[in-house]
Design an enzyme around this catalytic site. Structure first.
Site, short mmCIF file in Angstrom:
data_model
loop_
_atom_site.label_atom_id
_atom_site.label_comp_id
_atom_site.label_asym_id
_atom_site.label_seq_id
_atom_site.Cartn_x
_atom_site.Cartn_y
_atom_site.Cartn_z
N ARG A 1 -21.68 -3.24 4.17
CA ARG A 1 -20.88 -4.46 4.27
C ARG A 1 -21.18 -5.20 5.59
O ARG A 1 -21.29 -4.61 6.64
CB ARG A 1 -19.39 -4.13 4.23
CG ARG A 1 -18.55 -5.38 4.53
CD ARG A 1 -17.10 -5.26 4.16
NE ARG A 1 -16.49 -4.01 4.55
CZ ARG A 1 -15.30 -3.62 4.12
NH1 ARG A 1 -14.64 -4.37 3.26
NH2 ARG A 1 -14.80 -2.48 4.51
N ARG B 1 -17.87 -4.30 10.47
CA ARG B 1 -16.47 -4.03 10.82
C ARG B 1 -16.37 -2.66 11.49
O ARG B 1 -16.99 -1.70 11.03
CB ARG B 1 -15.63 -4.03 9.53
CG ARG B 1 -14.81 -5.30 9.39
CD ARG B 1 -14.11 -5.41 8.10
NE ARG B 1 -13.31 -4.24 7.74
CZ ARG B 1 -12.52 -4.20 6.68
NH1 ARG B 1 -12.44 -5.24 5.89
NH2 ARG B 1 -11.83 -3.13 6.40
N ARG C 1 -10.12 6.55 5.46
CA ARG C 1 -9.35 5.48 4.79
C ARG C 1 -9.23 5.76 3.29
O ARG C 1 -8.21 5.45 2.67
CB ARG C 1 -10.02 4.12 5.04
CG ARG C 1 -9.92 3.68 6.49
CD ARG C 1 -10.22 2.21 6.69
NE ARG C 1 -11.57 1.85 6.31
CZ ARG C 1 -11.89 0.69 5.73
NH1 ARG C 1 -10.96 -0.19 5.47
NH2 ARG C 1 -13.15 0.42 5.43
N ARG D 1 0.83 -1.22 0.00
CA ARG D 1 0.00 0.00 0.00
C ARG D 1 0.84 1.25 0.00
O ARG D 1 0.31 2.36 -0.05
CB ARG D 1 -0.86 0.05 1.25
CG ARG D 1 -2.11 -0.75 1.10
CD ARG D 1 -3.00 -0.57 2.29
NE ARG D 1 -3.67 -1.81 2.47
CZ ARG D 1 -4.94 -1.95 2.78
NH1 ARG D 1 -5.68 -0.89 2.99
NH2 ARG D 1 -5.47 -3.13 2.88
P1 AP5 Z 1 -14.86 -5.85 -0.12
O1 AP5 Z 1 -14.64 -6.96 -1.07
O2 AP5 Z 1 -14.91 -6.17 1.34
O3 AP5 Z 1 -13.86 -4.64 -0.40
P2 AP5 Z 1 -12.32 -4.47 -0.07
O4 AP5 Z 1 -11.71 -3.69 -1.15
O5 AP5 Z 1 -11.72 -5.82 0.25
O6 AP5 Z 1 -12.46 -3.55 1.22
P3 AP5 Z 1 -11.63 -3.41 2.54
O7 AP5 Z 1 -12.34 -2.36 3.35
O8 AP5 Z 1 -11.41 -4.74 3.20
O9 AP5 Z 1 -10.31 -2.81 2.09
P4 AP5 Z 1 -9.35 -2.02 2.93
O10 AP5 Z 1 -8.22 -1.95 2.02
O11 AP5 Z 1 -9.80 -0.75 3.47
O12 AP5 Z 1 -9.23 -2.88 4.28
P5 AP5 Z 1 -8.33 -4.10 4.67
O13 AP5 Z 1 -9.20 -5.11 5.31
O14 AP5 Z 1 -7.44 -4.52 3.58
O15 AP5 Z 1 -16.24 -5.15 -0.56
C1 AP5 Z 1 -16.81 -4.11 0.21
C2 AP5 Z 1 -18.34 -4.25 0.22
O16 AP5 Z 1 -18.85 -3.99 -1.07
C3 AP5 Z 1 -18.83 -5.67 0.59
O17 AP5 Z 1 -20.02 -5.54 1.33
C4 AP5 Z 1 -19.10 -6.34 -0.78
O18 AP5 Z 1 -20.12 -7.31 -0.70
C5 AP5 Z 1 -19.51 -5.14 -1.63
N1 AP5 Z 1 -19.08 -5.22 -3.02
C6 AP5 Z 1 -17.88 -5.68 -3.48
N2 AP5 Z 1 -17.82 -5.55 -4.83
C7 AP5 Z 1 -19.00 -4.97 -5.20
C8 AP5 Z 1 -19.54 -4.57 -6.46
N3 AP5 Z 1 -18.86 -4.74 -7.60
N4 AP5 Z 1 -20.79 -4.02 -6.47
C9 AP5 Z 1 -21.48 -3.84 -5.31
N5 AP5 Z 1 -21.04 -4.20 -4.10
C10 AP5 Z 1 -19.80 -4.77 -4.04
O19 AP5 Z 1 -7.42 -3.41 5.78
C11 AP5 Z 1 -7.96 -2.98 7.02
C12 AP5 Z 1 -6.91 -2.18 7.77
O20 AP5 Z 1 -5.75 -3.00 8.01
C13 AP5 Z 1 -6.37 -0.94 7.04
O21 AP5 Z 1 -7.20 0.18 7.19
C14 AP5 Z 1 -5.03 -0.78 7.73
O22 AP5 Z 1 -5.18 -0.21 9.01
C15 AP5 Z 1 -4.57 -2.22 7.90
N6 AP5 Z 1 -3.78 -2.70 6.73
C16 AP5 Z 1 -4.12 -3.68 5.85
N7 AP5 Z 1 -3.17 -3.83 4.93
C17 AP5 Z 1 -2.20 -2.92 5.21
C18 AP5 Z 1 -0.96 -2.58 4.59
N8 AP5 Z 1 -0.53 -3.19 3.46
N9 AP5 Z 1 -0.22 -1.58 5.16
C19 AP5 Z 1 -0.64 -0.96 6.29
N10 AP5 Z 1 -1.80 -1.23 6.90
C20 AP5 Z 1 -2.58 -2.20 6.38
#
Ligand code: AP5
Length: 213
Positions: free
Chosen positions: A127, A155, A166, A92
């Site tokens: 979600r 969440r 975010r 990221r």
């Molecule tokens: P979903 O598939 O859950 O979307 P996503 O992109 O995976 O969303 P995230 O919120 O999980 O991403 P993120 O990057 O913020 O969080 P992460 O968990 O990686 O879909 C979202 C919703 O939409 C669902 O309800 C789904 O059903 C719906 N949907 C999907 N596609 C759709 C479509 N086409 N049409 C309609 N609806 C749809 O990270 C969480 C936290 O962890 C971060 O904030 C950070 O604090 C930490 N973290 C994680 N990785 C790192 C890193 N590399 N470096 C530093 N911190 C990190």
């Protein structure tokens, strides 16, 4: 032939996890989500989990020093060596991309999901997560079955103000990521229904022959 090595990138709520679930249904590739890995650490109250929670609960990125070693370690494991990876949510930052390059981890493609801010807010608001299976649902776009509905959870970082923050964080580091993977970039219009996003992914990756799926 070496196994597929893919980065799945995009703003929060753009559908990275959902696309990975769909790809996994059709392939044997390992889905590695850094958000999921960190949530397990938080739940188990490990040292890393306690430190990470301070950042995650505010919608901030977990510092590179905490996350890079964990991911590099996981990427060395046998299942990923044999079956390849969908690396969801990592890298990221430019620093994370640099660390992967230094460690000699090479990728075939970086999928970049593109979605309007309005859709990102709506997706995050609806979600729901099944804590038993880890399956992601959406109240409107992908509703949970009636037997699953009573146990789904929201969440903590899906509150609107945290989601907005975010999105801002993602927008700040997006250029670094695009620059690091310009040669293997695969932009996907993710502002369309779930199945269409998957179909566009399959079509474009086949056309570019970047994917070995
Ligand atoms: P979903 O598939 O859950 O979307 P996503 O992109 O995976 O969303 P995230 O919120 O999980 O991403 P993120 O990057 O913020 O969080 P992460 O968990 O990686 O879909 C979202 C919703 O939409 C669902 O309800 C789904 O059903 C719906 N949907 C999907 N596609 C759709 C479509 N086409 N049409 C309609 N609806 C749809 O990270 C969480 C936290 O962890 C971060 O904030 C950070 O604090 C930490 N973290 C994680 N990785 C790192 C890193 N590399 N470096 C530093 N911190 C990190």
């Amino acid at each position: 032939m070496p196994p597929p090595m893919m980065i799945i990138a995009g703003p929060p709520g753009s559908g990275k996890g959902t696309l990975c679930e769909n790809i996994q249904r059709a392939t044997n590739v390992v889905h590695l989500s850094t958000g999921d890995l960190l949530r397990v650490e938080v739940k188990q109250a490990t040292e890393l989990g306690k430190k990470a929670e301070e950042f995650m609960s505010k919608g901030k990125l977990v510092p590179d020093a905490l996350i890079i070693a964990m991911v590099l370690q996981r990427l060395k494991q046998k299942d990923i060596k044999e079956r390849g990876v969908l690396l969801d949510g990592f890298p990221r930052t430019g620093g994370q991309a640099e660390a992967l390059k230094k460690a000699g981890v090479k990728f075939d493609v970086m999928v970049l999901l593109e979605v309007s801010e309005k859709s990102l807010m709506e997706r995050s608001a609806g979600r729901r997560l099944d804590p038993q299976t880890g399956t992601i649902y959406h109240l409107k776009f992908n509703p949970p079955p009636s037997d699953v509905l009573p146990r789904v959870v929201i969440r903590p970082d899906d509150q609107p103000e945290k989601q907005k923050f975010r999105i801002e964080v993602f927008n700040k580091t997006k250029a670094e990521l695009v620059a690091a993977y310009q040669d293997i970039l695969l932009p996907i219009n993710a502002d369309q229904p779930i199945q269409r996003v998957y179909e566009e992914f399959v079509r474009k990756s086949m056309a570019k022959k970047q994917s070995k799926l």
